[in-house]
Design a protein around this motif. Structure first.
Motif, PDB file in Angstrom:
ATOM      1  N   SER A   1      25.313 -35.360  54.362  1.00  0.00           N
ATOM      2  CA  SER A   1      24.410 -34.662  53.440  1.00  0.00           C
ATOM      3  C   SER A   1      23.908 -33.349  54.028  1.00  0.00           C
ATOM      4  CB  SER A   1      23.224 -35.566  53.072  1.00  0.00           C
ATOM      5  OG  SER A   1      22.525 -35.941  54.246  1.00  0.00           O
ATOM      6  N   GLY A   2      23.727 -33.282  55.325  1.00  0.00           N
ATOM      7  CA  GLY A   2      23.254 -32.058  55.973  1.00  0.00           C
ATOM      8  C   GLY A   2      24.357 -31.359  56.738  1.00  0.00           C
ATOM      9  N   ALA A   3      25.551 -31.385  56.197  1.00  0.00           N
ATOM     10  CA  ALA A   3      26.715 -30.820  56.900  1.00  0.00           C
ATOM     11  C   ALA A   3      26.558 -29.320  57.135  1.00  0.00           C
ATOM     12  CB  ALA A   3      27.989 -31.077  56.102  1.00  0.00           C
ATOM     13  N   MET A   4      27.184 -28.843  58.200  1.00  0.00           N
ATOM     14  CA  MET A   4      27.183 -27.419  58.495  1.00  0.00           C
ATOM     15  C   MET A   4      27.888 -26.677  57.353  1.00  0.00           C
ATOM     16  SD  MET A   4      25.673 -27.067  61.428  1.00  0.00           S
ATOM     17  CE  MET A   4      26.192 -25.580  62.276  1.00  0.00           C
ATOM     18  N   PRO A   5      27.438 -25.463  57.040  1.00  0.00           N
ATOM     19  CA  PRO A   5      28.044 -24.734  55.917  1.00  0.00           C
ATOM     20  C   PRO A   5      29.506 -24.384  56.162  1.00  0.00           C
ATOM     21  CG  PRO A   5      26.514 -23.334  57.142  1.00  0.00           C
ATOM     22  CD  PRO A   5      26.371 -24.712  57.690  1.00  0.00           C
ATOM     23  N   GLY A   6      30.327 -24.704  55.177  1.00  0.00           N
ATOM     24  CA  GLY A   6      31.736 -24.357  55.252  1.00  0.00           C
ATOM     25  C   GLY A   6      32.594 -25.320  56.053  1.00  0.00           C
ATOM     26  N   ALA A   7      32.085 -26.506  56.332  1.00  0.00           N
ATOM     27  CA  ALA A   7      32.866 -27.494  57.105  1.00  0.00           C
ATOM     28  C   ALA A   7      33.782 -28.261  56.160  1.00  0.00           C
ATOM     29  CB  ALA A   7      31.927 -28.449  57.844  1.00  0.00           C
TER      30      ALA A   7
ATOM     31  N   GLY B   1      29.271 -22.736  75.967  1.00  0.00           N
ATOM     32  CA  GLY B   1      28.749 -24.086  75.747  1.00  0.00           C
ATOM     33  C   GLY B   1      28.152 -24.252  74.357  1.00  0.00           C
ATOM     34  N   VAL B   2      27.403 -23.257  73.911  1.00  0.00           N
ATOM     35  CA  VAL B   2      26.831 -23.287  72.552  1.00  0.00           C
ATOM     36  C   VAL B   2      27.947 -23.325  71.517  1.00  0.00           C
ATOM     37  CG1 VAL B   2      25.543 -21.922  70.853  1.00  0.00           C
ATOM     38  CG2 VAL B   2      24.657 -22.166  73.180  1.00  0.00           C
ATOM     39  N   ALA B   3      28.984 -22.504  71.725  1.00  0.00           N
ATOM     40  CA  ALA B   3      30.110 -22.476  70.783  1.00  0.00           C
ATOM     41  C   ALA B   3      30.818 -23.830  70.731  1.00  0.00           C
ATOM     42  CB  ALA B   3      31.095 -21.377  71.164  1.00  0.00           C
ATOM     43  N   VAL B   4      31.007 -24.463  71.873  1.00  0.00           N
ATOM     44  CA  VAL B   4      31.661 -25.774  71.917  1.00  0.00           C
ATOM     45  C   VAL B   4      30.800 -26.816  71.205  1.00  0.00           C
ATOM     46  CG1 VAL B   4      32.380 -27.649  73.458  1.00  0.00           C
ATOM     47  CG2 VAL B   4      33.021 -25.289  73.983  1.00  0.00           C
ATOM     48  N   TYR B   5      29.490 -26.759  71.454  1.00  0.00           N
ATOM     49  CA  TYR B   5      28.566 -27.702  70.809  1.00  0.00           C
ATOM     50  C   TYR B   5      28.603 -27.541  69.287  1.00  0.00           C
ATOM     51  CZ  TYR B   5      24.224 -30.011  69.476  1.00  0.00           C
ATOM     52  OH  TYR B   5      23.295 -30.823  68.876  1.00  0.00           O
ATOM     53  N   VAL B   6      28.496 -26.295  68.822  1.00  0.00           N
ATOM     54  CA  VAL B   6      28.521 -26.031  67.381  1.00  0.00           C
ATOM     55  C   VAL B   6      29.883 -26.405  66.800  1.00  0.00           C
ATOM     56  CG1 VAL B   6      28.420 -24.206  65.644  1.00  0.00           C
ATOM     57  CG2 VAL B   6      26.735 -24.264  67.482  1.00  0.00           C
TER      58      VAL B   6
ATOM     59  N   MET C   1      30.005 -30.026  66.202  1.00  0.00           N
ATOM     60  CA  MET C   1      29.258 -30.394  64.995  1.00  0.00           C
ATOM     61  C   MET C   1      30.128 -30.171  63.757  1.00  0.00           C
ATOM     62  SD  MET C   1      25.546 -28.716  65.952  1.00  0.00           S
ATOM     63  CE  MET C   1      24.871 -28.926  64.327  1.00  0.00           C
ATOM     64  N   TYR C   2      30.824 -29.040  63.738  1.00  0.00           N
ATOM     65  CA  TYR C   2      31.721 -28.744  62.618  1.00  0.00           C
ATOM     66  C   TYR C   2      32.856 -29.756  62.539  1.00  0.00           C
ATOM     67  CZ  TYR C   2      29.962 -24.542  60.453  1.00  0.00           C
ATOM     68  OH  TYR C   2      29.206 -23.668  59.717  1.00  0.00           O
ATOM     69  N   ARG C   3      33.393 -30.129  63.687  1.00  0.00           N
ATOM     70  CA  ARG C   3      34.494 -31.098  63.701  1.00  0.00           C
ATOM     71  C   ARG C   3      34.055 -32.421  63.089  1.00  0.00           C
ATOM     72  NH1 ARG C   3      36.422 -35.022  67.020  1.00  0.00           N
ATOM     73  NH2 ARG C   3      34.767 -34.727  68.543  1.00  0.00           N
ATOM     74  N   GLU C   4      32.858 -32.873  63.458  1.00  0.00           N
ATOM     75  CA  GLU C   4      32.352 -34.139  62.918  1.00  0.00           C
ATOM     76  C   GLU C   4      32.116 -34.046  61.411  1.00  0.00           C
ATOM     77  OE1 GLU C   4      32.180 -37.043  64.503  1.00  0.00           O
ATOM     78  OE2 GLU C   4      33.081 -35.994  66.219  1.00  0.00           O
ATOM     79  N   ASP C   5      31.526 -32.928  60.972  1.00  0.00           N
ATOM     80  CA  ASP C   5      31.282 -32.751  59.533  1.00  0.00           C
ATOM     81  C   ASP C   5      32.588 -32.639  58.762  1.00  0.00           C
ATOM     82  OD1 ASP C   5      28.542 -32.869  59.860  1.00  0.00           O
ATOM     83  OD2 ASP C   5      28.267 -30.699  59.914  1.00  0.00           O
TER      84      ASP C   5
END
Length: 200
Positions: free
Chosen positions: A36-42, A13-18, A21-25
């Motif tokens: 502006s606060g995108a996850m690193p490497g997205a 579940g944590v992996a899917v959530y994270v 977040m990456y998909r949106e960024d």
């Protein structure tokens, strides 16, 4: 990692959530309006970076498997319940975000980047706990298998950092690292399955 099905479900579940977040960024970055606060490497990356990453990870797995056979320690494999495969694929997301995403010193010069990659790779290898066991109380396990497995984990981590910061990945995308890590972990599952160490 705990093989309790509920803990594995939580980890997935944590992996899917994270991952979401990456998909949106990533979508925002592709649209030309990065968060502006995108996850690193997205960021976007070429297919070649994925191919290079996966091939390197599988070559390291082959080296580990061959090393276990050469050292005569292949029968020291730990068993794995079949549904743990979901957790090891999820680890390709979660561990990459932690290590290749946040635990690295970027934009402070090449020397600090390399030093941080080496230092955090050492931590990455050691926390996988091949040098100790808690099955029958705490005990050190400084065996040939433990040194080989820890050494391969260190090499894997260095490889995952190289995938992210190498010349084949100019945008420093973390996505090839995630895929290479998941491919490596799936490869471990397949090796254990073939050798009879997966419990159904």
């Amino acid at each position: 990692m705990n093989e309790n099905p509920l803990m594995i479900l939580l980890y997935v579940g944590v992996a899917v959530y994270v991952g979401n977040m990456y998909r949106e960024d990533y979508k925002a970055s592709r649209s030309g309006q990065p968060n502006s606060g995108a996850m690193p490497g997205a960021t976007a990356v070429s297919v070649g970076a994925y191919v290079v990453g996966v091939i390197g990870a599988l070559l390291l797995l082959g080296l580990e498997t061959g090393g276990e056979i050469a050292l005569g320690v292949a029968d020291e494999q730990s068993q794995m319940v079949w549904f743990f495969v979901f957790a090891i694929v999820a680890a390709g997301v979660v561990e990459e975000v932690i290590f290749r995403g946040f635990l690295v010193v970027e934009n402070k010069g090449r020397a600090l980047l390399i030093a941080s990659c080496v230092g955090f790779s050492l931590i990455f290898a050691i926390i996988h706990a091949h040098f100790w066991s808690t099955e029958d109380g705490f005990e050190w396990t400084f065996t040939a298998k433990a040194f080989l497995s820890t050494g391969i984990l260190f090499a894997n981590s260095l490889w995952f950092y190289a995938i992210r910061f190498g010349p084949w990945n100019p945008n420093r995308s973390i996505f090839p690292c995630m895929l290479a890590h998941a491919a490596s972990n799936l490869g471990v599952f397949v090796v254990k399955l073939v050798q009879g160490y997966v419990v159904f």
